[in-house]
Design a protein around this motif. Structure first.
Motif, mmCIF file in Angstrom:
data_model
loop_
_atom_site.group_PDB
_atom_site.id
_atom_site.type_symbol
_atom_site.label_atom_id
_atom_site.label_comp_id
_atom_site.label_asym_id
_atom_site.label_seq_id
_atom_site.Cartn_x
_atom_site.Cartn_y
_atom_site.Cartn_z
ATOM 1 N N GLN B 239 -9.763 21.041 83.692
ATOM 2 C CA GLN B 239 -8.788 20.280 84.488
ATOM 3 C C GLN B 239 -9.142 20.280 85.963
ATOM 4 O O GLN B 239 -8.934 19.299 86.679
ATOM 5 C CB GLN B 239 -7.386 20.859 84.297
ATOM 6 C CG GLN B 239 -7.289 22.318 84.703
ATOM 7 C CD GLN B 239 -5.932 22.954 84.440
ATOM 8 O OE1 GLN B 239 -5.036 22.884 85.245
ATOM 9 N NE2 GLN B 239 -5.812 23.560 83.266
ATOM 10 N N VAL B 240 -9.694 21.407 86.426
ATOM 11 C CA VAL B 240 -10.049 21.510 87.843
ATOM 12 C C VAL B 240 -11.205 20.561 88.166
ATOM 13 O O VAL B 240 -11.192 19.846 89.172
ATOM 14 C CB VAL B 240 -10.399 22.967 88.215
ATOM 15 C CG1 VAL B 240 -10.845 23.057 89.663
ATOM 16 C CG2 VAL B 240 -9.203 23.880 87.965
ATOM 17 N N LEU B 241 -12.204 20.540 87.286
ATOM 18 C CA LEU B 241 -13.319 19.616 87.510
ATOM 19 C C LEU B 241 -12.842 18.172 87.463
ATOM 20 O O LEU B 241 -13.336 17.318 88.207
ATOM 21 C CB LEU B 241 -14.429 19.836 86.476
ATOM 22 C CG LEU B 241 -15.520 20.828 86.917
ATOM 23 C CD1 LEU B 241 -14.998 22.246 86.936
ATOM 24 C CD2 LEU B 241 -16.766 20.695 86.069
ATOM 25 N N LEU B 242 -11.874 17.908 86.587
ATOM 26 C CA LEU B 242 -11.308 16.552 86.527
ATOM 27 C C LEU B 242 -10.724 16.161 87.887
ATOM 28 O O LEU B 242 -11.036 15.094 88.424
ATOM 29 C CB LEU B 242 -10.217 16.508 85.451
ATOM 30 C CG LEU B 242 -9.438 15.202 85.362
ATOM 31 C CD1 LEU B 242 -10.312 14.085 84.810
ATOM 32 C CD2 LEU B 242 -8.183 15.371 84.512
ATOM 33 N N HIS B 243 -9.874 17.029 88.446
ATOM 34 C CA HIS B 243 -9.255 16.707 89.740
ATOM 35 C C HIS B 243 -10.312 16.575 90.843
ATOM 36 O O HIS B 243 -10.208 15.730 91.722
ATOM 37 C CB HIS B 243 -8.249 17.799 90.143
ATOM 38 C CG HIS B 243 -7.201 18.068 89.100
ATOM 39 N ND1 HIS B 243 -6.660 19.304 88.898
ATOM 40 C CD2 HIS B 243 -6.614 17.246 88.183
ATOM 41 C CE1 HIS B 243 -5.780 19.250 87.895
ATOM 42 N NE2 HIS B 243 -5.740 18.011 87.452
ATOM 43 N N GLN B 244 -11.316 17.443 90.775
ATOM 44 C CA GLN B 244 -12.338 17.427 91.825
ATOM 45 C C GLN B 244 -13.255 16.212 91.697
ATOM 46 O O GLN B 244 -14.054 15.944 92.601
ATOM 47 C CB GLN B 244 -13.167 18.728 91.794
ATOM 48 C CG GLN B 244 -12.385 19.989 92.117
ATOM 49 C CD GLN B 244 -11.879 20.044 93.566
ATOM 50 O OE1 GLN B 244 -12.156 19.160 94.372
ATOM 51 N NE2 GLN B 244 -11.104 21.078 93.884
ATOM 52 N N SER B 245 -13.142 15.462 90.619
ATOM 53 C CA SER B 245 -13.985 14.258 90.487
ATOM 54 C C SER B 245 -13.712 13.271 91.612
ATOM 55 O O SER B 245 -14.527 12.397 91.891
ATOM 56 C CB SER B 245 -13.776 13.591 89.127
ATOM 57 O OG SER B 245 -12.490 12.983 89.045
ATOM 58 N N VAL B 246 -12.574 13.427 92.294
ATOM 59 C CA VAL B 246 -12.285 12.551 93.430
ATOM 60 C C VAL B 246 -13.387 12.656 94.502
ATOM 61 O O VAL B 246 -13.688 11.666 95.189
ATOM 62 C CB VAL B 246 -10.880 12.869 94.024
ATOM 63 C CG1 VAL B 246 -10.847 14.204 94.743
ATOM 64 C CG2 VAL B 246 -10.403 11.757 94.941
ATOM 65 N N ILE B 247 -14.012 13.818 94.599
ATOM 66 C CA ILE B 247 -15.111 13.980 95.569
ATOM 67 C C ILE B 247 -16.266 13.041 95.211
ATOM 68 O O ILE B 247 -16.769 12.287 96.041
ATOM 69 C CB ILE B 247 -15.654 15.429 95.583
ATOM 70 C CG1 ILE B 247 -14.549 16.456 95.840
ATOM 71 C CG2 ILE B 247 -16.766 15.567 96.613
ATOM 72 C CD1 ILE B 247 -15.041 17.911 95.686
#
Lengths: 458, 458
Positions: B239-247
C-alpha cells in the motif's frame, strides 16, 4: 473552498515571467532616505570612503537614489532559477480554519536550503565580489541564517567565505554551523584571537560569549586587513532591499497573472530586508499614485524600533564602528531581550523603510512572543509549513486582520511574507509547548536610557 | 549549458497535469509479489486477519494485485496540492561541475515540512483512518521522518496520533520530537510503561534505550487495545508503494511534457517506499514491453539486503510479531551498524521490489558511507539543496554513472530520487567534516549468522 479550481494553491511563475531587473523604490520616493554619515566627520559618506570595506558595484547601488530599475546580471538570474520563483500560496486551509471571508496569500521564501529570503541578496553580493576579482568576503552571523545563505552563495562562485559567528550561537547552534561548513565556509566563534579587536575583547572579558556588535567588528577588520576581501551585510542597507525586491516583483507578477488585487501587504520587520523587498513594487505604485495598499510592518514587542523608537541618526552596530544611518532606532546600546526571533533582534530599521514610515506611507505594530508562536502553530497545523519565529510575526498580524474581516464581513485580500522555515528553531517551539516561553517588553525607562546615548549630531 | 533555455531548471506540473490515480505496478507484474503469511499458521493472511490492525481500505489496497489504477480521493489530492507537484530539477550545475555529457534530473521530495517523501503515504493512511471513523492511529518512528509526516497528516484530518519513538532517538533528536508535538502528536519514548510489552521489556532491561522492533510492538499493542485506533506503517508494505507512485507518475509526466526519455532511474533503498514509488510507472512500461530503462537501487554497504541478503520469508520486524513477508532480507535479527542514514537501516526490502529484483528487472548496488557524504557535499555546493543522508546514496550512484558517461562520451539521461533534506542530520555532516566518520561493512559470518535464524517455513 468554492473557487479552489480557479486560483491554484500555489502560483508559480514561468521562467520567462521572472523579474529581469530589481526595482529601486528610492527612485520613486519624494523624500529620499537620509544619507549614511561618516561617524568621524558627520558628513555624508562618499563612494571612495565605502569601497575599502564594500564591493565597488554594491557601493554604487547603495548610493543610487535615481535609477528605478537595475538589471539583474545573468549569472545571478541563473542562480535564482535554482530556487526561484518561490511560490505564492493561497492559504485556503488557513482561511477555512479561521472561517474568514478574507483571501490570504503568502509568499514563501523558505524554499531553499538557507531556509530564508537571505539568499536573494547573498548571491548578489557574492557575484559582485567575484566580478571585482576578490578572493573572498567576510561577515558576521548570529543565529546563522545570513551566514548560511552567504556560504551557499560563495560556494557557487568559488569565493572564500569567512563567517564570524557569535560564540554563544556557535556553541548552541552547531547545526547551522555545520551547514555553513558543508558549503565550505570557515566559521570562527567570535570573539576570536584571529583579529586585533577580538584579542582585545578576549583580554578584557576572558569568559565572554560574544555579541553581534563584536562579530561585526571582527568581520570588518578581517575584510580590511586581508588582501582581496570585502565585508558584506545581510540587512538594513539600501542595496540589500534592492536585491530583495525580487520577492515583491514576483509576488506582484503572480497576483497580476490571476488578476488579483491585494488590499494589504504584511511583513515582519527586523532590519527590514524582507519587508522592504516584499513591499517595494506595491509601495512604488502607491508613491506614483497608481494604487493604494495598506502596508503593515510587524515587529516583536521586545524590540519595537518602529513603534517605540525614534527617528534619528544612530550607529548601525553596537560596536559603533559602522557608519551612522538615519533610522527608527531604539539606540545602538539597546540590548534586545533574548527572544526567539533572532533575525528581528536589531535596534534599528532600514533607512528606506524608516523614511516611508515617517512619511505615513506604512503602518507598524508590535506583537508578543507567545501570541506569535500560537499563530505559528495554528499555521503549521493547517498549511503544513513549519514557520520561522521571525516569519510568524507576519502570520500573527495576517490572522488578526483575517479575524477582523470575519467580524466585518469584508473580503479583503491579504498578502504576507513567509520569510523562512523554523527547522533550526525547535528549542523555541519546545519552550512554547512546555509553557515556558516568556514575553519580554522593555520598560519606557529602558528605552529612554538607550535613546539618551544616541550620537550627538542629531 | 547551451540548452538551458529550452528545459527549465525546475519542471513543475500544472495542477491539472497532476496524477488523479495511483499506479499499482502489481497489476502489470507477471510474477506477483508473494503474499504475507500468518506467522502462526504459515498460511496467506486474509483481509479479516489484517483489519483488526490496519484500516479496512488499506488492507484492500495491500492485497490488490489486479487493479492498475486506484483513484486518489479528492481529499488527498487537496492535501497533495499543498506541497505537490514536487519539482523535477535539471541538475545543470552538477553536470557542469562534473563536466559530464550526461543529463541529470532529480525529483525533489524534500519540499515539505516533513522533509521527505513520507508525507505522500502518511496523508493517504490518515485519510482512510478518518473515513473509517477512527479516533486515531499509532505508529513507531526511529529518526523521526515517518513520525513527522504522520503527525502532519493527522493534524490535517484532526486525528489523534500516537508515536512511539525509539528512546535513544527521543533523547538525541529533540528537534524532530518537537516538530511532531507542534503538529499535535503525542510522542512517547519507547520502551514505555504505557503498554504491556513496554513494561515487560523495561522490567527485563531497565536501562535499555529501545529499538525499532520494540517500538513497533508497542505501537501495534496500542492500536489493538485502544478503541478506535489502528496501526500504520511508512514503508515496505504494498500500500505504501502504491501511494508513493505519485512520485514516479509526476516524474514521468514532467519528462513527457518536455519530450525527455530517461535512460536510467536511480533511487536509494531502505524498505523501498521511495524507490518503489519513483520507478513504478517506468517499471510498468518495462513490464508491458513499451520501453526499457536501467533501474538501480542503491543501499548502504552497512545494510545490504539486496546485494548480500537472500530472498526468503522473514519477519518484517525485529520483534517477530508482524506478518511474514517474502523479501530480500539480511534476517530480522540482523542489527545494522549505527550509520547515519536511519531511513535505510532496515533488514528487509519491499516484497514488490524484491520480486522485481529477483526477476532481473532492476539492479542493486551498495555504497560506503563516506563516499555517500562526499557526494552529498559535492551536490549541496553546486545544487544548493542540503540532501538527507538517505537521498545521498542515490546522488552517489548518479554521480558515478555520470562520470562513466564522461569516460564513454555517452549522453545518457539519468533521473534520480532526492527523497529529502538533511537539516536534522547535521551531526552526521559534522562527523564527516571532522574526518570522524567510519564505514561499516558487515562480515560474511555476521550475515550468515543472522540468515541462519530465518523462520523455518522456507
Amino acid at each position: 473552498m468554492t473557487d479552489k479550481n480557479r486560483i491554484p494553491y500555489k502560483i508559480y511563475l514561468e521562467e520567462n515571467e521572472m523579474p529581469q531587473s530589481w526595482y529601486n523604490v528610492r527612485a520613486d520616493m519624494a523624500n529620499k532616505p537620509a544619507p549614511l554619515l561618516n561617524p568621524g566627520t558627520g558628513q555624508p559618506l562618499k563612494a571612495e570612503e565605502l569601497t575599502p570595506i564594500f564591493c565597488e558595484e554594491l557601493v554604487q547601488q547603495e548610493l543610487d537614489n535615481e535609477n528605478a530599475y537595475i538589471p539583474i546580471p545573468q549569472e545571478i538570474r541563473d542562480f535564482y532559477r535554482m530556487y526561484r520563483p518561490s511560490p505564492l500560496v493561497r492559504a485556503y486551509c488557513l482561511e477555512e480554519k479561521l472561517q474568514t471571508p478574507a483571501k490570504i496569500y503568502y509568499k514563501f521564501e523558505g524554499n531553499n536550503t538557507s531556509g530564508s529570503h537571505k539568499l536573494n541578496s547573498a548571491i548578489a553580493q557574492a557575484y559582485y565580489a567575484k566580478k571585482q576579482g576578490l578572493r573572498g568576503v567576510t561577515t558576521e552571523t548570529g543565529a546563522g541564517q545570513w551566514g548560511t545563505a552567504l556560504s551557499m552563495a560563495c560556494s557557487y562562485f568559488d569565493l572564500d567565505c569567512k563567517v564570524y559567528m557569535v560564540k554563544v550561537s556557535y556553541e548552541q547552534k552547531p547545526f547551522r554551523r555545520e551547514v555553513m561548513r558543508t558549503y565550505g565556509a570557515s566559521v570562527t566563534p567570535s570573539p576570536s584571537d584571529t583579529t586585533e579587536v577580538g584579542r582585545a575583547i578576549l583580554k578584557e572579558h576572558p569568559g565572554t560569549t560574544g555579541s553581534l556588535g563584536c562579530a561585526i567588528s571582527e568581520a570588518v577588520e578581517a575584510a580590511t586587513k586581508n588582501e582581496g576581501y570585502r565585508y558584506v551585510l545581510g540587512s538594513v542597507l539600501n542595496q540589500v532591499l534592492l536585491h530583495q525586491s525580487v520577492i515583491g516583483l514576483e509576488t506582484k507578477a503572480a497576483l497580476d497573472k490571476y488578476g488579483i488585487k491585494a488590499d494589504m501587504i504584511i511583513g515582519c520587520a527586523g532590519g527590514g530586508s524582507n519587508l522592504g523587498g516584499l513591499i517595494s513594487p506595491f509601495m512604488g505604485e502607491k508613491l506614483r499614485g497608481e494604487a493604494d495598499y495598506q502596508i503593515i510592518a510587524v515587529e516583536p514587542s521586545s524590540c519595537p524600533s518602529f513603534t517605540r523608537g525614534t527617528y534619528a541618526y544612530d550607529f548601525c552596530d553596537t560596536g559603533m564602528i559602522c557608519p551612522l544611518a538615519k533610522m527608527y532606532t531604539l539606540g545602538s546600546s539597546f540590548i534586545p531581550a533574548p527572544n526567539h526571533a533572532g533575525g528581528l533582534r536589531y535596534h534599528g530599521m532600514s533607512p528606506i523603510l524608516s523614511q516611508l514610515y515617517d512619511d505615513g506611507l506604512m503602518e507598524a505594530r508590535s506583537v508578543r512572543q507567545t501570541d506569535v508562536f500560537q499563530a505559528a502553530e495554528t499555521f503549521a497545523r493547517v498549511e503544513g509549513i513549519l514557520p520561522a519565529p521571525e516569519s510568524s510575526h507576519a502570520i500573527r498580524a495576517a490572522i488578526d486582520e483575517a479575524m477582523k474581516c470575519k467580524e466585518t464581513g469584508e473580503e479583503k485580500t491579504i498578502v504576507f511574507g513567509l520569510t523562512g522555515t523554523g527547522y533550526f528553531d525547535m528549542t523555541a517551539y519546545e519552550k512554547f509547548h512546555n509553557g515556558e516561553m516568556e514575553n519580554y517588553v522593555p520598560s519606557d525607562d529602558e528605552i529612554a536610557a538607550s535613546l539618551a546615548r544616541l550620537p550627538r549630531l542629531n
